[in-house]
Design an enzyme around this catalytic site. Structure first.
Site, short mmCIF file in Angstrom:
data_model
loop_
_atom_site.label_atom_id
_atom_site.label_comp_id
_atom_site.label_asym_id
_atom_site.label_seq_id
_atom_site.Cartn_x
_atom_site.Cartn_y
_atom_site.Cartn_z
N ARG A 79 21.91 65.43 1.17
CA ARG A 79 20.61 65.67 0.54
C ARG A 79 19.98 66.94 1.13
NH1 ARG A 79 17.90 59.95 1.70
NH2 ARG A 79 19.20 60.21 3.54
N LYS A 113 16.58 64.27 7.05
CA LYS A 113 16.85 63.43 8.22
C LYS A 113 16.18 63.99 9.47
CE LYS A 113 19.25 60.31 8.05
NZ LYS A 113 18.94 58.93 7.63
N TYR A 160 12.03 62.44 7.56
CA TYR A 160 12.22 61.09 8.13
C TYR A 160 12.52 61.25 9.62
CZ TYR A 160 12.91 58.95 3.47
OH TYR A 160 12.75 58.49 2.19
N HIS A 176 12.12 58.04 12.04
CA HIS A 176 12.47 56.72 12.59
C HIS A 176 12.50 56.78 14.12
CE1 HIS A 176 13.26 55.03 8.65
NE2 HIS A 176 13.91 56.12 8.34
N GLU A 233 8.48 58.04 6.81
CA GLU A 233 8.52 56.58 6.74
C GLU A 233 7.22 55.90 7.14
OE1 GLU A 233 10.33 58.41 8.80
OE2 GLU A 233 10.09 57.68 10.84
N SER A 254 14.67 53.01 -1.59
CA SER A 254 14.93 51.60 -1.87
C SER A 254 15.29 51.41 -3.34
CB SER A 254 13.70 50.75 -1.54
OG SER A 254 13.53 50.66 -0.14
N VAL A 302 13.92 46.89 -3.46
CA VAL A 302 15.38 46.77 -3.60
C VAL A 302 15.74 45.63 -4.55
CG1 VAL A 302 17.48 46.05 -2.35
CG2 VAL A 302 16.00 47.81 -1.37
N SER A 311 12.46 31.16 -1.70
CA SER A 311 13.52 31.36 -0.71
C SER A 311 13.36 30.39 0.46
CB SER A 311 13.47 32.81 -0.20
OG SER A 311 14.35 32.98 0.89
N VAL A 334 15.92 41.91 1.85
CA VAL A 334 14.78 41.29 2.53
C VAL A 334 14.19 42.26 3.56
CG1 VAL A 334 14.32 39.52 4.26
CG2 VAL A 334 15.53 38.93 2.18
N LEU A 335 12.88 42.24 3.70
CA LEU A 335 12.27 43.06 4.77
C LEU A 335 11.08 42.33 5.36
CD1 LEU A 335 12.03 45.83 6.28
CD2 LEU A 335 10.48 46.54 4.47
N ALA A 394 19.80 45.41 3.47
CA ALA A 394 18.90 45.36 4.62
C ALA A 394 19.61 45.65 5.94
CB ALA A 394 18.21 44.00 4.68
N ASP A 399 20.06 48.25 7.50
CA ASP A 399 19.38 49.19 8.40
C ASP A 399 18.31 48.51 9.24
OD1 ASP A 399 17.84 48.78 6.13
OD2 ASP A 399 17.00 50.80 6.11
N VAL A 413 26.70 49.47 3.86
CA VAL A 413 26.54 50.89 4.19
C VAL A 413 25.07 51.16 4.50
CG1 VAL A 413 26.72 53.24 3.28
CG2 VAL A 413 28.51 51.57 2.77
N ASN A 447 23.41 53.98 4.82
CA ASN A 447 22.69 55.04 4.07
C ASN A 447 23.24 55.12 2.65
OD1 ASN A 447 25.15 56.16 4.75
ND2 ASN A 447 24.35 58.24 4.74
N1 LIG Z 1 21.12 50.43 3.19
C1 LIG Z 1 20.37 51.39 2.68
O1 LIG Z 1 20.86 52.48 2.41
C2 LIG Z 1 18.93 51.13 2.39
C3 LIG Z 1 18.22 52.01 1.57
C4 LIG Z 1 16.88 51.70 1.29
C5 LIG Z 1 16.29 50.55 1.82
N2 LIG Z 1 17.03 49.74 2.65
C6 LIG Z 1 16.49 48.51 3.25
O2 LIG Z 1 16.37 47.48 2.28
C7 LIG Z 1 15.47 46.50 2.76
C8 LIG Z 1 14.49 46.09 1.66
O3 LIG Z 1 13.63 47.19 1.38
P1 LIG Z 1 12.47 47.09 0.29
O4 LIG Z 1 11.94 48.48 0.12
O5 LIG Z 1 12.95 46.36 -0.91
O6 LIG Z 1 11.38 46.21 1.05
P2 LIG Z 1 10.15 45.43 0.38
O7 LIG Z 1 9.14 45.24 1.45
O8 LIG Z 1 9.74 46.10 -0.89
O9 LIG Z 1 10.77 44.02 -0.02
C9 LIG Z 1 11.22 43.08 0.90
C10 LIG Z 1 10.97 41.70 0.33
O10 LIG Z 1 11.59 40.74 1.21
C11 LIG Z 1 10.81 39.59 1.10
N3 LIG Z 1 11.15 38.61 2.13
C12 LIG Z 1 10.74 38.54 3.42
N4 LIG Z 1 11.28 37.45 4.01
C13 LIG Z 1 12.03 36.83 3.07
C14 LIG Z 1 12.83 35.65 3.07
N5 LIG Z 1 12.95 34.87 4.14
N6 LIG Z 1 13.48 35.31 1.91
C15 LIG Z 1 13.38 36.08 0.82
N7 LIG Z 1 12.63 37.20 0.75
C16 LIG Z 1 11.96 37.56 1.87
C17 LIG Z 1 9.38 40.11 1.18
O11 LIG Z 1 8.43 39.15 0.75
C18 LIG Z 1 9.48 41.32 0.24
O12 LIG Z 1 9.13 41.00 -1.09
C19 LIG Z 1 14.80 47.15 3.99
O13 LIG Z 1 15.41 46.65 5.15
C20 LIG Z 1 15.09 48.61 3.80
O14 LIG Z 1 15.05 49.31 5.03
C21 LIG Z 1 18.32 50.03 2.94
#
Ligand SMILES: NC(=O)c1ccc[n+]([C@@H]2O[C@H](COP(=O)([O-])OP(=O)(O)OC[C@H]3O[C@@H](n4cnc5c(N)ncnc54)[C@H](O)[C@@H]3O)[C@@H](O)[C@H]2O)c1
Length: 366
Positions: free
Chosen positions: A15, A75, A94, A96, A118, A134, A179, A220, A239-240, A268, A270, A298, A300
């Site tokens: 990027r 980054k 970013y 972090h 972030e 996301s 997500v 959940s 989940v976050l 999730a 990360d 993965v 990223n």
């Molecule tokens: N791997 C990657 O490349 C990548 C890229 C972008 C985001 N992410 C990660 O994805 C994750 C989600 O991001 P997001 O933007 O959707 O966050 P978000 O805050 O929009 O959504 C997270 C959701 O999880 C829910 N949650 C919390 N505890 C829970 C449980 N026990 N059961 C079910 N749901 C529950 C929350 O209520 C919320 O609605 C984060 O960890 C983010 O860092 C990873």
């Protein structure tokens, strides 16, 4: 202001911090923009595109850092870049910080002004500069999941959309945030049956309102998760818990309850992942198998689609970059509370409380 766009040198990062469209806006506002030669190539933007938009191309990363008052990146700077950063230089990217003490100490030492994408936060408490990544990852999760459900890569051999006379695949989405909603939407679009779970009733109500009838919402909890993992082909972890490690909603023993070839895409990852057996993987080697369950994790995901990710990211960062260039960082942060939340380190002092807490430091340095 003089704005610099260096080429990202972190491994596998294609990027770039600004598109030609962003350069065009900055130049229109009478700013000078230096772009490092080939900085945008990984995302499909070439030197001539930047030149046509009004940028000046510089050959080396050292020149870009040396000549610019503000650096716009994707980054966090890596070790090779630390010494290029000048005292008082504004870095918008970013960072972090809480996950890297060496990076934090380096930025303190360089006395830079660090505004972290972030932690820019809007009035509703959402993080507008994280949302697009996301969105990309949520949509990609289904694309990847569908691929790894194929038999030659050890999946169950299920076509998510089914065909006439054969029921569609079943997708379980954990988390109805950014997500989760994007993943559910893509899976539903392919014709899969989707179950989406959250602990936040507002999110479930929203999903219930906007999704088609073959997307069902469910609260959940462990009981419901144990019930559904037996019958779903693809599980998405979205989940976050803000500022904390993701909860382990799927424990190691649960893998035995799943059918062989079930695929887990733990987006999730990360934040530690919401599956006990999740460990970070790379685009070169994205999956591993435990108890016949395919794990894709993965860290990223957006890095695999740099064109879409760069455009999505710069769509949201540009208004802030413009404000910083037009007003300077001090006035821009005074006038814009969201941007002010992005301030992490100012001239050798950590100004974001969570970073000091993350390292257990007594003071912010100065
Ligand atoms: N791997 C990657 O490349 C990548 C890229 C972008 C985001 N992410 C990660 O994805 C994750 C989600 O991001 P997001 O933007 O959707 O966050 P978000 O805050 O929009 O959504 C997270 C959701 O999880 C829910 N949650 C919390 N505890 C829970 C449980 N026990 N059961 C079910 N749901 C529950 C929350 O209520 C919320 O609605 C984060 O960890 C983010 O860092 C990873």
């Amino acid at each position: 202001m003089i704005v610099g766009i260096p080429k990202e040198i972190k491994n596998n990062e294609s990027r770039v911090g600004m598109t030609p469209a962003g350069v065009f806006e900055l130049v229109k506002n009478n700013h000078t923009v230096y772009v490092q030669s080939t900085a945008g190539e990984g995302s499909g933007f070439f030197n001539k595109d930047y030149q046509q938009a009004g940028a000046v191309i510089l050959d080396t990363i050292a020149e870009v850092y040396a000549k610019s008052e503000m650096i716009v990146k994707v980054k966090e700077p890596i070790a090779e870049e630390y010494d290029l950063i000048q005292e008082g230089q504004l870095l918008f990217t970013y960072f972090h910080f809480a996950s890297s003490e060496p990076l934090t100490k380096a930025m303190i030492k360089q006395k830079a002004i660090c505004i972290a994408y972030e932690t820019v936060e809007d009035d509703e408490g959402t993080l507008p500069l994280l949302t697009p990544m996301s969105e990309v990852a949520g949509r990609m999760a289904i694309q990847q999941g569908a691929k790894y459900l194929e038999k030659p890569v050890k999946g169950r051999g299920v076509l998510l959309g089914g065909v006439p006379g054969v029921a569609p695949g079943r997708v379980l989405v954990l988390g109805a945030g950014v997500v989760g909603i994007q993943a559910a939407k893509m899976a539903a679009g392919l014709g899969a049956h989707v179950t989406i779970m959250d602990i936040n009733m507002k999110r479930l109500r929203y999903a219930n309102d906007v999704m088609p009838p073959h997307v069902v919402t469910e609260f959940s909890n462990e009981y419901n998760i144990r019930k559904h993992i037996k019958s779903h082909d693809l599980i998405i972890g979205g989940v976050l818990l803000k500022g904390a490690k993701a909860p382990n909603l799927i424990t190691r023993d649960m893998l035995k309850e799943m059918r062989p070839g079930t695929v887990i895409v733990d987006v999730a990852v990360d934040q530690g992942g919401c599956v006990e057996t999740t460990k970070p993987t790379t685009h070169e080697d994205p999956i591993y198998i435990i108890d016949d369950v395919v794990h894709y994790s993965v860290a990223n995901m957006p890095g695999a689609v740099p064109y879409t990710s760069t455009v999505a990211l710069t769509n949201v960062t540009l208004p802030y970059a413009l404000k910083l260039a037009n007003l300077g960082w001090k006035e821009a942060c005074e006038k814009d509370a969201s941007l002010k939340k992005g301030l992490n380190i100012v001239s050798g002092k950590v100004v974001y409380e969570e970073i000091i807490e993350a390292f257990g430091w007594e003071e912010a340095f100065a």
